[in-house]
Design a protein around this motif. Structure first.
Motif, PDB file in Angstrom:
ATOM      1  N   ASP A  21       1.047  -1.259  -0.061  1.00 25.48           N
ATOM      2  CA  ASP A  21      -0.028   0.023   0.245  1.00 25.48           C
ATOM      3  C   ASP A  21       0.886   1.295  -0.187  1.00 25.48           C
ATOM      4  N   GLN A  22       1.814   1.524  -0.908  1.00 27.19           N
ATOM      5  CA  GLN A  22       2.621   2.869  -1.515  1.00 27.19           C
ATOM      6  C   GLN A  22       2.020   3.935  -1.195  1.00 27.19           C
ATOM      7  N   THR A  23       0.407   4.326  -1.289  1.00 26.77           N
ATOM      8  CA  THR A  23      -0.343   5.469  -1.137  1.00 26.77           C
ATOM      9  C   THR A  23      -0.285   6.213   0.908  1.00 26.77           C
ATOM     10  N   LYS A  24      -0.654   4.923   0.892  1.00 28.40           N
ATOM     11  CA  LYS A  24      -0.416   5.366   2.369  1.00 28.40           C
ATOM     12  C   LYS A  24       0.992   4.828   3.120  1.00 28.40           C
ATOM     13  N   ALA A  25       1.818   5.085   2.365  1.00 31.49           N
ATOM     14  CA  ALA A  25       3.447   4.514   3.349  1.00 31.49           C
ATOM     15  C   ALA A  25       3.911   6.005   2.532  1.00 31.49           C
ATOM     16  N   ALA A  26       3.651   6.206   1.699  1.00 28.20           N
ATOM     17  CA  ALA A  26       3.950   7.427   1.375  1.00 28.20           C
ATOM     18  C   ALA A  26       4.043   9.330   2.293  1.00 28.20           C
ATOM     19  N   ALA A  27       2.319   8.885   1.898  1.00 32.91           N
ATOM     20  CA  ALA A  27       1.300   9.426   2.829  1.00 32.91           C
ATOM     21  C   ALA A  27       2.155   9.762   4.535  1.00 32.91           C
ATOM     22  N   ASP A  28       2.157   8.493   5.326  1.00 30.51           N
ATOM     23  CA  ASP A  28       3.338   8.812   6.141  1.00 30.51           C
ATOM     24  C   ASP A  28       4.984   9.242   6.714  1.00 30.51           C
ATOM     25  N   PHE A  29       5.107   8.753   5.376  1.00 29.08           N
ATOM     26  CA  PHE A  29       6.924   9.361   5.163  1.00 29.08           C
ATOM     27  C   PHE A  29       6.933  10.291   5.463  1.00 29.08           C
ATOM     28  N   GLU A  30       5.542  10.970   4.104  1.00 28.57           N
ATOM     29  CA  GLU A  30       5.921  12.784   4.391  1.00 28.57           C
ATOM     30  C   GLU A  30       5.174  13.438   5.216  1.00 28.57           C
ATOM     31  N   ALA A  31       3.910  12.840   6.000  1.00 26.41           N
ATOM     32  CA  ALA A  31       4.418  13.654   7.552  1.00 26.41           C
ATOM     33  C   ALA A  31       5.493  13.296   8.994  1.00 26.41           C
ATOM     34  N   VAL A  32       5.793  12.875   8.142  1.00 30.14           N
ATOM     35  CA  VAL A  32       6.957  13.180   9.639  1.00 30.14           C
ATOM     36  C   VAL A  32       7.956  13.608   9.085  1.00 30.14           C
ATOM     37  N   ILE A  33       7.592  13.960   7.301  1.00 37.94           N
ATOM     38  CA  ILE A  33       8.670  15.416   7.148  1.00 37.94           C
ATOM     39  C   ILE A  33       8.546  16.754   6.877  1.00 37.94           C
ATOM     40  N   SER A  34       6.978  16.627   6.900  1.00 40.17           N
ATOM     41  CA  SER A  34       6.096  18.342   7.574  1.00 40.17           C
ATOM     42  C   SER A  34       6.051  18.204   8.257  1.00 40.17           C
ATOM     43  N   HIS A  35       6.707  17.344   9.605  1.00 34.44           N
ATOM     44  CA  HIS A  35       5.965  17.794  11.196  1.00 34.44           C
ATOM     45  C   HIS A  35       7.351  18.093  11.990  1.00 34.44           C
ATOM     46  N   PRO A  36       8.368  18.986  11.640  1.00 38.16           N
ATOM     47  CA  PRO A  36       9.566  19.239  12.222  1.00 38.16           C
ATOM     48  C   PRO A  36       9.910  19.648  14.300  1.00 38.16           C
ATOM     49  N   GLY A  37       7.971  19.554  14.110  1.00 36.46           N
ATOM     50  CA  GLY A  37       8.090  19.508  15.672  1.00 36.46           C
ATOM     51  C   GLY A  37       8.308  18.757  16.421  1.00 36.46           C
ATOM     52  N   TRP A  38       7.389  17.726  15.667  1.00 41.86           N
ATOM     53  CA  TRP A  38       7.402  16.742  16.748  1.00 41.86           C
ATOM     54  C   TRP A  38       8.607  16.051  17.131  1.00 41.86           C
ATOM     55  N   PRO A  39       8.106  15.372  18.802  1.00 44.80           N
ATOM     56  CA  PRO A  39       9.176  14.912  19.349  1.00 44.80           C
ATOM     57  C   PRO A  39      10.286  13.758  18.971  1.00 44.80           C
ATOM     58  N   ASP A  40      11.510  14.304  18.862  1.00 46.04           N
ATOM     59  CA  ASP A  40      12.669  13.287  18.157  1.00 46.04           C
ATOM     60  C   ASP A  40      12.345  12.894  17.032  1.00 46.04           C
ATOM     61  N   TRP A  41      11.971  14.250  16.449  1.00 46.59           N
ATOM     62  CA  TRP A  41      11.883  13.991  14.603  1.00 46.59           C
ATOM     63  C   TRP A  41      13.182  14.132  13.940  1.00 46.59           C
ATOM     64  N   GLU A  42      13.961  14.893  14.683  1.00 46.64           N
ATOM     65  CA  GLU A  42      16.021  14.440  14.057  1.00 46.64           C
ATOM     66  C   GLU A  42      15.990  13.063  12.918  1.00 46.64           C
ATOM     67  N   PRO A  43      16.110  12.594  13.729  1.00 46.40           N
ATOM     68  CA  PRO A  43      16.639  11.109  13.830  1.00 46.40           C
ATOM     69  C   PRO A  43      15.368  10.397  11.915  1.00 46.40           C
ATOM     70  N   PHE A  44      14.176  10.864  11.829  1.00 45.89           N
ATOM     71  CA  PHE A  44      13.419   9.993  11.017  1.00 45.89           C
ATOM     72  C   PHE A  44      13.443  10.768  10.101  1.00 45.89           C
ATOM     73  N   GLU A  45      13.850  12.698   9.924  1.00 46.40           N
ATOM     74  CA  GLU A  45      14.062  13.308   8.828  1.00 46.40           C
ATOM     75  C   GLU A  45      14.366  12.414   7.876  1.00 46.40           C
ATOM     76  N   PRO A  46      15.967  11.970   7.745  1.00 44.59           N
ATOM     77  CA  PRO A  46      16.890  10.532   6.295  1.00 44.59           C
ATOM     78  C   PRO A  46      15.793   9.735   6.567  1.00 44.59           C
ATOM     79  N   LEU A  47      15.542   9.124   7.152  1.00 43.35           N
ATOM     80  CA  LEU A  47      15.132   8.072   7.365  1.00 43.35           C
ATOM     81  C   LEU A  47      13.656   8.109   6.241  1.00 43.35           C
ATOM     82  N   SER A  48      13.018   9.125   6.897  1.00 48.08           N
ATOM     83  CA  SER A  48      11.468   8.730   6.083  1.00 48.08           C
ATOM     84  C   SER A  48      11.880   9.311   4.419  1.00 48.08           C
TER      85      SER A  48
END
Length: 781
Positions: free
Chosen positions: A692-719
């Motif tokens: 389900d690549q559409t849902k996967a892309a939505a979740d990866f983009e949610a991480v990238i677009s929310h830099p204020g979420w706690p512990d965000w930094e390691p997950f930006e490059p991973l996402s």
């Protein structure tokens, strides 16, 4: 002549027992006490100071032919009796337990033999026959009736005013508490009694005090020092400026070895007294208790109902402490804690509980301070001790606070915590702490907007600037992406107090997101670099850059400090923390090694178990991961976040490793209420594997677009890398190349040996190389 009947009454402490009617009174108020506990009390009172054996109690309570679990029944009855008398088995004031023998009544008992009413004999006398009586005119009869009715009405009004005087205040009135006047000459009373009196007066929802913050702002308007002590004259002026009805002026004086406490309530407009209470203490140790009694009586005089006083009237020496030295240490620690100096506050709270090992509130504040600087093991022990003491040694409001902290910090049961704090907020609508705790409850359940409202209310109504509310509000603003508002709030706080380690990390994250290197350098120079929150943030920043060497050196240094301090649970947690980071990078062998070291150090904490179970799941060691997850499940059966979020993440990772993509996706599909990068990133991986690549892309983009979420930094490059792979599977070559380029730009200075980086370069080469061409791109070597 008839014999006089007698009724026996017994008194001890604040209690009076009518042995004939089976009634128990406290301060004249009848208590509810069942028959068996009363029979035990009656038997003990008949022989004060003597041992009443368990066998005697058995014969008294249960006839020989009664089948009953005697031990359970007797223990239950004794507990009910002690609860009614506010007594304790550990520190008995009335009923002492003699193990395996029986019980003894140890308090002083006074017996009264009061004559019962004697029936009066009627004497018959000859009544002369009525003679002829002149008729009253109708008018005269009417006038007599009106006169009698008027007299009855006047008498009723007088009686009403005598027995039910008009209350001096109402529940909507706000009063001002002046500074305690110390006339003893002993400095121990200079700053130690204001807080206990505030606790007693605001213990019930009836009274509301003008906050310290409002007092300070009014003094500034008057062009006076905001820290000035409030005398009676100054208090009257403040009341008139703020439209307050009354002022309470407390005073303590010494007459020989006796201390006299006086509480005067004054009408601010007329300056006439409206209530006054005095209490005496024979020595210093009795001063706090005497103050509590005077405060309770003053509340009653000011208009609080009897029912409210019964419900909200803990003895002040139990609600706080009978030790003035402990109270001073607690007050000093509280001032430091509120100003943001959490580490310095710990020594004062430790001193308070050393002076009074039963000082429940001090244990609670000690736990908060320890938790704020990363001493999680010590904090849990302090919270647990506070919870043990709460039913006997707290006011109703402090009980709410301690119970909520126990559920959030010890059991993790967010549903029970929410129930407690919602009730706390309802009963104490003016409490800043209630608002702050409700905000935390909302935040941990993903209700960030609601949490922010509570934190902002707490800031606006705080009696003194509090770093906790400012920190919590700033984090909520950062999660919501309102970085300018968060920065303003933190910078305003910095003008009033010191940054806590957590506040330092929040402000540093904002500076990083704004590319404000000057502020980042300044903040880095102001920290010791050893606080756990700061070290974890720097590890995240290093991960964001792909700087593996720095991640490892920071982790090693933190582990070394924890090991040197003999905090072995923290050592294990930090090893597990590092293992999970290495697993995300693809260094599975090192991740397994670090988890083995964590196990040797005693990996028994919830965070350490989660990190290692997840790391081992990523590394493909699913059996070990499952074993650790089972331990975690057994350790935290009530923990909402662990049960509903983190354990599903672990099990999803295990299912992915075992080739069960649909099960992996199903485990996380319902986890939506928490703005958490761990959930969104791992769910995206599950969706990607299941197809389900559409849902996967939505979740990866949610991480990238929310830099204020706690512990965000390691997950930006991973996402970014995850998004590039998802687009490639969808055949979106341009989007995939763009995502790969973003990933390589983020990791432009990364360690070239990182496994997932090497793999990403190979994928990019395949994506950008035309079919049949064997060259590779050189742009990302």
């Amino acid at each position: 002549m008839k014999a006089t009947a007698r009724i026996r009454k017994t008194r001890f402490g604040a209690y009076e027992v009518d042995l004939r009617s089976g009634e128990v009174y406290k301060h004249g108020i009848r208590l509810k006490l069942q028959d068996q506990p009363f029979q035990i009390l009656a038997l003990l009172l008949e022989r004060p100071g003597d041992v009443v054996t368990r066998e005697e109690l058995r014969h008294k309570l249960w006839p020989a032919d009664t089948f009953v679990d005697f031990d359970t029944g007797l223990n239950s009855a004794i507990k009910k009796l002690r609860d009614a008398l506010s007594d304790s088995a550990e520190e008995p004031r009335y009923i002492e337990t003699l193990p395996r023998r029986g019980y003894r009544f140890i308090a002083h008992v006074e017996n009264d033999d009061l004559p019962a009413p004697v029936p009066k004999e009627k004497r018959l006398t000859t009544v002369p026959a009525p003679g002829p009586k002149p008729e009253l005119s109708n008018k005269r009869r009417f006038m007599v009736a009106v006169g009698v009715a008027a007299l009855l009405i006047v008498a009723a009004l007088v009686a009403w005013r005598v027995f039910f005087p008009r209350p001096a205040l109402t529940g909507s009135d706000i009063i001002l508490l002046a500074s305690f006047v110390n006339k003893t000459g002993d400095p121990i009373f200079d700053n130690s009694l204001d807080k206990p009196l505030e606790v007693k007066l605001t213990e019930s929802p009836f009274l509301s005090l003008l906050s310290e913050a409002d007092v300070a702002s009014t003094l500034r308007m008057m062009r006076r020092n905001p820290d000035e002590r409030v005398t009676q004259e100054l208090g009257v002026e403040i009341c008139n400026r703020r439209g307050l009805k009354a002022l309470v002026v407390p005073e303590i004086a010494a007459i020989g070895s006796t201390y006299v406490i006086t509480l005067d309530a004054i009408d601010a407009h007329s300056r006439k007294p409206i209530a006054r209470q005095e209490a005496e203490a024979n020595n210093k140790d009795q001063v706090v208790a005497a103050l509590g009694k005077a405060g309770s009586q003053l509340r009653k005089q000011l208009g609080e109902s009897l029912g409210s006083l019964q419900k909200f009237d803990a003895p002040l020496e139990l609600a706080t402490t009978s030790s003035l030295e402990a109270l001073q240490a607690y007050s000093s620690g509280l001032a430091l804690y509120r100003s943001g100096k959490r580490a310095q506050a710990i020594a004062f709270f430790e001193r308070a509980v050393e002076l009074d090992p039963q000082f429940c509130s001090a244990y609670g504040q000690l736990g908060r301070a320890q938790h704020s600087i990363g001493q999680s093991q010590e904090a849990r022990a302090s919270f647990a001790r506070a919870f043990e003491l709460k039913d006997r040694r707290l006011t109703q409001e402090e009980n709410f606070q301690t119970t909520a902290l126990y559920y959030s910090a010890i059991t993790g049961n967010l549903e029970k915590e929410a129930t407690v704090v919602l009730l706390y907020r309802q009963i104490y609508p003016r409490s800043v702490d209630a608002a702050n705790l409700l905000g935390i409850s909302y935040a941990t359940r993903g209700k960030t907007e609601e949490a922010l409202q509570e934190f902002q209310w707490a800031i606006a109504h705080s009696p003194a600037p509090m770093s906790a509310s400012s920190s919590n509000a700033a984090q909520a603003l950062i999660i919501l992406g309102r970085f300018d508002d968060a920065k303003k709030l933190l910078d305003e706080w910095r003008k009033q107090g010191s940054f806590t380690p957590f506040q330092m990390t929040l402000r540093y994250r904002i500076a990083f997101l704004e590319h404000d290197t000057a502020t980042m350098d300044r903040l880095a120079s102001e920290t010791s670099g050893e606080d756990a929150p700061w070290v974890h943030l720097q590890m995240h920043m290093a991960f964001l850059r792909g700087d593996v060497a720095t991640v490892r050196s920071l982790s090693d240094a933190l582990i070394s400090r924890q090991r040197k301090a003999s905090h072995m649970e923290n050592v294990a947690t930090e090893l597990a923390y590092h293992a999970d980071a290495e697993a995300y990078l693809g260094n599975y062998g090192l991740a397994r090694k670090l988890c083995a070291q964590a196990d040797e150090a005693g990996n028994t904490g919830s965070l350490g178990l989660f990190k290692c179970s997840h790391a081992l799941g990523q590394a493909g060691d699913t059996s070990s991961a499952e074993a650790l997850a089972a331990k975690l499940n057994e350790l935290v059966p009530e923990d909402t976040f662990q049960q509903k979020v983190l354990l599903p993440v672990v099990h999803s990772t295990i299912q992915r490793a075992r080739g069960n993509p649909r099960a992996a996706a199903d485990l996380l599909s319902a986890v939506t209420q928490f703005p958490n990068v761990v959930v969104f990133y791992n769910r995206a991986l599950a969706y990607a594997v299941v197809g389900d690549q559409t849902k996967a892309a939505a979740d990866f983009e949610a991480v990238i677009s929310h830099p204020g979420w706690p512990d965000w930094e390691p997950f930006e490059p991973l996402s970014q890398l995850g998004l590039a792979r998802v687009y490639a599977k969808q055949g979106e070559s341009e989007k995939s190349r763009k995502a790969y380029d973003d990933f390589f730009a983020t990791w432009k200075d990364a360690d070239p040996g990182i496994p997932i980086l090497r793999q990403a370069k190979a994928e990019y080469t395949k994506l950008t190389t035309p079919a049949g061409v064997g060259s590779r791109s050189a742009s990302h070597e």
